[in-house]
Design an enzyme around this catalytic site. Structure first.
Site, PDB file in Angstrom:
ATOM      1  N   LYS A  99       6.563  37.661  16.814  1.00  0.00           N
ATOM      2  CA  LYS A  99       6.876  38.391  15.352  1.00  0.00           C
ATOM      3  C   LYS A  99       8.313  38.793  15.618  1.00  0.00           C
ATOM      4  O   LYS A  99       9.030  39.559  16.218  1.00  0.00           O
ATOM      5  CB  LYS A  99       6.255  39.709  15.554  1.00  0.00           C
ATOM      6  CG  LYS A  99       6.368  40.452  14.144  1.00  0.00           C
ATOM      7  CD  LYS A  99       6.537  42.090  14.191  1.00  0.00           C
ATOM      8  CE  LYS A  99       8.033  42.444  14.330  1.00  0.00           C
ATOM      9  NZ  LYS A  99       8.876  42.103  13.270  1.00  0.00           N
ATOM     10  N   GLY A 112      15.585  44.009  21.397  1.00  0.00           N
ATOM     11  CA  GLY A 112      15.850  44.912  20.244  1.00  0.00           C
ATOM     12  C   GLY A 112      16.683  46.324  20.744  1.00  0.00           C
ATOM     13  O   GLY A 112      16.975  46.373  21.811  1.00  0.00           O
ATOM     14  N   SER A 113      16.361  47.134  19.866  1.00  0.00           N
ATOM     15  CA  SER A 113      17.231  48.415  20.065  1.00  0.00           C
ATOM     16  C   SER A 113      16.364  49.225  20.817  1.00  0.00           C
ATOM     17  O   SER A 113      15.055  49.218  21.445  1.00  0.00           O
ATOM     18  CB  SER A 113      17.190  49.427  18.598  1.00  0.00           C
ATOM     19  OG  SER A 113      15.895  49.501  18.535  1.00  0.00           O
ATOM     20  N   THR A 114      17.151  50.251  21.854  1.00  0.00           N
ATOM     21  CA  THR A 114      16.531  51.038  22.613  1.00  0.00           C
ATOM     22  C   THR A 114      15.630  52.040  22.098  1.00  0.00           C
ATOM     23  O   THR A 114      14.425  52.503  22.472  1.00  0.00           O
ATOM     24  CB  THR A 114      17.551  51.802  23.394  1.00  0.00           C
ATOM     25  OG1 THR A 114      18.616  51.119  24.122  1.00  0.00           O
ATOM     26  CG2 THR A 114      17.212  53.009  24.422  1.00  0.00           C
ATOM     27  N   THR A 151      13.549  51.415  19.564  1.00  0.00           N
ATOM     28  CA  THR A 151      12.148  50.652  19.575  1.00  0.00           C
ATOM     29  C   THR A 151      11.607  50.382  20.948  1.00  0.00           C
ATOM     30  O   THR A 151      10.458  50.478  21.043  1.00  0.00           O
ATOM     31  CB  THR A 151      12.358  49.198  18.839  1.00  0.00           C
ATOM     32  OG1 THR A 151      12.954  49.504  17.511  1.00  0.00           O
ATOM     33  CG2 THR A 151      11.104  48.371  18.602  1.00  0.00           C
ATOM     34  N   GLY A 152      12.671  50.187  21.722  1.00  0.00           N
ATOM     35  CA  GLY A 152      11.794  49.939  23.133  1.00  0.00           C
ATOM     36  C   GLY A 152      11.237  51.353  23.630  1.00  0.00           C
ATOM     37  O   GLY A 152      10.142  51.436  24.108  1.00  0.00           O
ATOM     38  N   GLU A 188      25.777  51.963  21.348  1.00  0.00           N
ATOM     39  CA  GLU A 188      26.050  50.561  20.979  1.00  0.00           C
ATOM     40  C   GLU A 188      26.276  50.300  19.525  1.00  0.00           C
ATOM     41  O   GLU A 188      25.467  50.856  18.661  1.00  0.00           O
ATOM     42  CB  GLU A 188      24.737  49.918  21.308  1.00  0.00           C
ATOM     43  CG  GLU A 188      24.724  48.296  21.108  1.00  0.00           C
ATOM     44  CD  GLU A 188      23.259  47.498  21.442  1.00  0.00           C
ATOM     45  OE1 GLU A 188      22.418  48.062  20.894  1.00  0.00           O
ATOM     46  OE2 GLU A 188      23.507  46.741  22.069  1.00  0.00           O
ATOM     47  N   CYS A 246      23.875  42.120  22.503  1.00  0.00           N
ATOM     48  CA  CYS A 246      23.408  43.130  23.389  1.00  0.00           C
ATOM     49  C   CYS A 246      24.431  43.262  24.445  1.00  0.00           C
ATOM     50  O   CYS A 246      24.634  44.453  25.390  1.00  0.00           O
ATOM     51  CB  CYS A 246      21.852  43.205  23.669  1.00  0.00           C
ATOM     52  SG  CYS A 246      21.361  41.697  24.385  1.00  0.00           S
ATOM     53  N   GLU A 300      14.154  44.260  26.680  1.00  0.00           N
ATOM     54  CA  GLU A 300      15.839  44.210  26.731  1.00  0.00           C
ATOM     55  C   GLU A 300      16.176  45.034  25.776  1.00  0.00           C
ATOM     56  O   GLU A 300      16.209  44.147  24.232  1.00  0.00           O
ATOM     57  CB  GLU A 300      16.088  42.544  26.662  1.00  0.00           C
ATOM     58  CG  GLU A 300      17.510  42.566  26.558  1.00  0.00           C
ATOM     59  CD  GLU A 300      18.182  41.316  27.516  1.00  0.00           C
ATOM     60  OE1 GLU A 300      17.648  40.928  28.659  1.00  0.00           O
ATOM     61  OE2 GLU A 300      19.277  40.831  26.994  1.00  0.00           O
TER      62      GLU A 300
HETATM   63  P1  ADP Z   1      17.512  45.780  15.624  1.00  0.00           P
HETATM   64  O1  ADP Z   1      18.289  46.960  15.407  1.00  0.00           O
HETATM   65  O2  ADP Z   1      18.433  44.940  16.525  1.00  0.00           O
HETATM   66  O3  ADP Z   1      17.064  45.041  14.290  1.00  0.00           O
HETATM   67  P2  ADP Z   1      14.940  46.731  16.076  1.00  0.00           P
HETATM   68  O4  ADP Z   1      14.663  47.444  17.598  1.00  0.00           O
HETATM   69  O5  ADP Z   1      15.123  47.552  14.928  1.00  0.00           O
HETATM   70  O6  ADP Z   1      16.395  46.219  16.398  1.00  0.00           O
HETATM   71  O7  ADP Z   1      14.016  45.542  15.867  1.00  0.00           O
HETATM   72  C1  ADP Z   1      13.793  44.427  16.838  1.00  0.00           C
HETATM   73  C2  ADP Z   1      12.294  43.833  16.473  1.00  0.00           C
HETATM   74  O8  ADP Z   1      11.503  45.053  16.948  1.00  0.00           O
HETATM   75  C3  ADP Z   1      11.978  43.256  15.118  1.00  0.00           C
HETATM   76  O9  ADP Z   1      11.245  42.296  15.350  1.00  0.00           O
HETATM   77  C4  ADP Z   1      11.444  44.711  14.437  1.00  0.00           C
HETATM   78  O10 ADP Z   1      10.651  44.303  13.520  1.00  0.00           O
HETATM   79  C5  ADP Z   1      10.507  45.259  15.747  1.00  0.00           C
HETATM   80  N1  ADP Z   1      10.533  46.525  15.469  1.00  0.00           N
HETATM   81  C6  ADP Z   1      11.033  47.642  14.995  1.00  0.00           C
HETATM   82  N2  ADP Z   1      10.269  48.803  15.167  1.00  0.00           N
HETATM   83  C7  ADP Z   1       9.085  48.599  15.969  1.00  0.00           C
HETATM   84  C8  ADP Z   1       8.125  49.332  16.330  1.00  0.00           C
HETATM   85  N3  ADP Z   1       7.830  50.554  16.187  1.00  0.00           N
HETATM   86  N4  ADP Z   1       7.012  48.658  17.122  1.00  0.00           N
HETATM   87  C9  ADP Z   1       7.199  47.429  17.342  1.00  0.00           C
HETATM   88  N5  ADP Z   1       8.003  46.620  16.873  1.00  0.00           N
HETATM   89  C10 ADP Z   1       9.000  47.097  16.100  1.00  0.00           C
END
Ligand code: ADP
Length: 486
Positions: free
Chosen positions: A170, A222-224, A226-227, A378, A282, A245
């Protein structure tokens, strides 16, 4: 290569190209969306794992298929690069190079597929021993961001596939084109139907995927924020392992003795790393900590070089520095610059631009208050903060100040200092003396584990392959079952 095409050629190729970004499930395009698409992608991956059409192959057979995929990525690098360029504004020349880097990564993991033989044997007497075996985890959900789309996807699916998992990929909703094409290329290369599935969708789709009880592992970049959400999702669902990461706010630490290299050379290496992808990476080392003896000269050199950088047209092959990825990213970077000014930092170079799409040139701050958002958060854009220090301990305190722990560069020729300093640094990836050239370095062999709020779990290298396996202990006993002693 891209340099042989004019911007006009790329414009017309961009207009003519047709991209199919519908879900790709079980080897074909599907018209399902939302929760139905998630279920159907996971079901396809689960079935393909259970019938062992991929995991049951000898590792050398998986290697050959993945090598064929790597060759196809190289052959389609222009199309893949164009996809990323259209999705997130990456300069076309860089985007094509990144497609070749992606091929290199796939080749690296393919070659490793039949070379993992590191399990141990535990002797237990004449009649008993134990084997430690690496097994694939099962269905891996790979959730990836938009900054290096064509690299981020294979950085997860290639090692996952190499050791026999099935995958639901995804990618970010902002960058679907190259990921969608990669999955088609994998099928053409011989990855069986259902083993690598493409699931477009936003964070809600990612969340459903992470919570699915038939997913055995989630690998995320991705972002912290979302982590954190993912840790809740896997905790609330089936306790599947996570590899995260996340963000970083990495330091670049320049000691006085590095001055013998020449400040211009150091400045140009720092800028190559921190402004790559317009600072949308990152591991960008955007906190530049400089010994006071070199401070003025290094700042001046950086400012001089940055003055010459203006964002260009993504589809012009001569462009080296492009626009930011989206309106959201552009606004976020501008907001941070305004916060820096309000916090009292000195704006040495103002990169804000109007009327250039999402273009933003490099911005440099010094005299930055340590508690300000630009010093701690960041930014994911071309904004650099420079700080001075006198003593090593002061540099260490500045470097470790903050909640991230992703990367760092230490500029010193003093081996003892490099070793002692590095052992105290909170950073997963450390470079000593930077790279002589941005494209040189160890690449995917760079196996590392972030710490702090930058995440956990190893990505890259042979240890990164282990991330996608579970360790199973199998005890063999040959003696007759004995009556327990009463
Ligand atoms: P960025 O700010 O770099 O876009 P995100 O963390 O928002 O980082 O997005 C990275 C990935 O995580 C994307 O594929 C996004 O669709 C997915 N994503 C965002 N929110 C969620 C969530 N709550 N659960 C799972 N995946 C998510």
């Amino acid at each position: 290569m891209s340099e042989t095409h004019s911007p006009e050629t790329w414009q017309s190729r961009a207009k003519a190209a047709v991209w199919d970004t519908r879900p790709f499930i079980n080897g074909r395009r599907a018209s399902v969306t939302g929760a139905a698409a998630v279920s159907s992608a996971v079901e396809a991956a689960r079935n393909s794992f259970l019938d062992e059409r991929w995991s049951g192959l000898p590792p050398a057979a998986r290697r050959e298929v993945l090598l064929s995929l790597a060759a196809r990525i190289d052959a389609n690098a222009e199309e893949l690069g164009l996809g990323d360029s259209l999705d997130m504004g990456k300069p076309i020349s860089a985007a094509i190079i990144e497609a070749h880097i992606a091929a290199h990564f796939v080749r690296w993991f393919a070659e490793a597929a039949d070379k993992l033989h590191d399990g141990s044997t535990v002797p237990g007497g004449r009649e008993c021993f134990e084997l430690h075996l690496r097994r694939p985890r099962g269905v891996v959900a790979a959730i990836t961001p938009w900054n290096y789309p064509v690299i981020n996807a294979p950085l997860k699916f290639a090692p996952a596939l190499a050791v026999g998992n099935s995958v639901v990929l995804k990618p970010s909703e902002l960058s679907l084109r190259s990921a969608s094409r990669l999955v088609e290329l994998a099928l053409e290369a011989g990855v069986p139907e259902g083993v690598l599935n493409f699931l477009p969708g936003d964070g809600a789709t990612g969340d459903l995927l992470a919570r699915h009880t038939d997913v055995d592992m989630v690998a995320f970049t991705g972002s912290t924020a979302t982590g954190r959400a993912l840790m809740r999702s896997v905790g609330d669902s089936s306790l599947k392992p996570l590899q995260l990461e996340c963000g970083g706010k990495s330091p670049e630490i320049v000691f006085a003795d590095a001055g013998t290299m020449g400040v211009d050379a150091i400045a140009s290496s720092i800028l190559a790393g921190s402004l790559a992808n317009q600072g949308q990476l990152c591991v960008a080392r955007t906190r530049i900590l400089v010994h006071r003896s070199l401070y003025d000269a290094l700042l001046e050199s950086m400012v001089e070089s940055c003055r010459r950088i203006e964002p260009g047209d993504s589809l012009d092959p001569a462009t080296r520095f492009g626009p930011l990825a989206s309106a959201a990213q552009f606004n976020k970077v501008n907001r941070y610059i305004e916060e820096g000014i309000s916090a009292g930092a000195r704006l040495v170079l103002d990169g804000r631009r109007d009327g250039m799409g999402y273009g933003s040139a490099p911005t440099i701050f010094d005299r930055v208050p340590l508690a300000s958002s630009i010093a701690r958060e960041e930014i994911f854009g071309p904004v650099l903060c420079i700080f001075g220090f006198d003593e090593d301990d002061e540099a260490l305190a500045l470097a470790n100040d903050g909640h991230y722990g992703l990367a760092a560069t230490v500029w010193t020729r003093d081996l003892e200092r490099a070793h002692l300093f590095t052992s105290r640094l909170r950073a997963g990836k450390v470079k000593i003396m930077g790279s002589p050239h941005p494209t040189m370095g160890v690449g995917v062999a760079h196996e590392s584990e972030p710490n702090g709020q930058s995440g956990f779990g190893v990505e890259g290298g042979l240890a990164g392959l282990h991330t996608y396996t579970r360790l199973q202990a199998v005890e063999f006993s040959f003696g007759r079952p004995r009556q327990p002693r009463s």
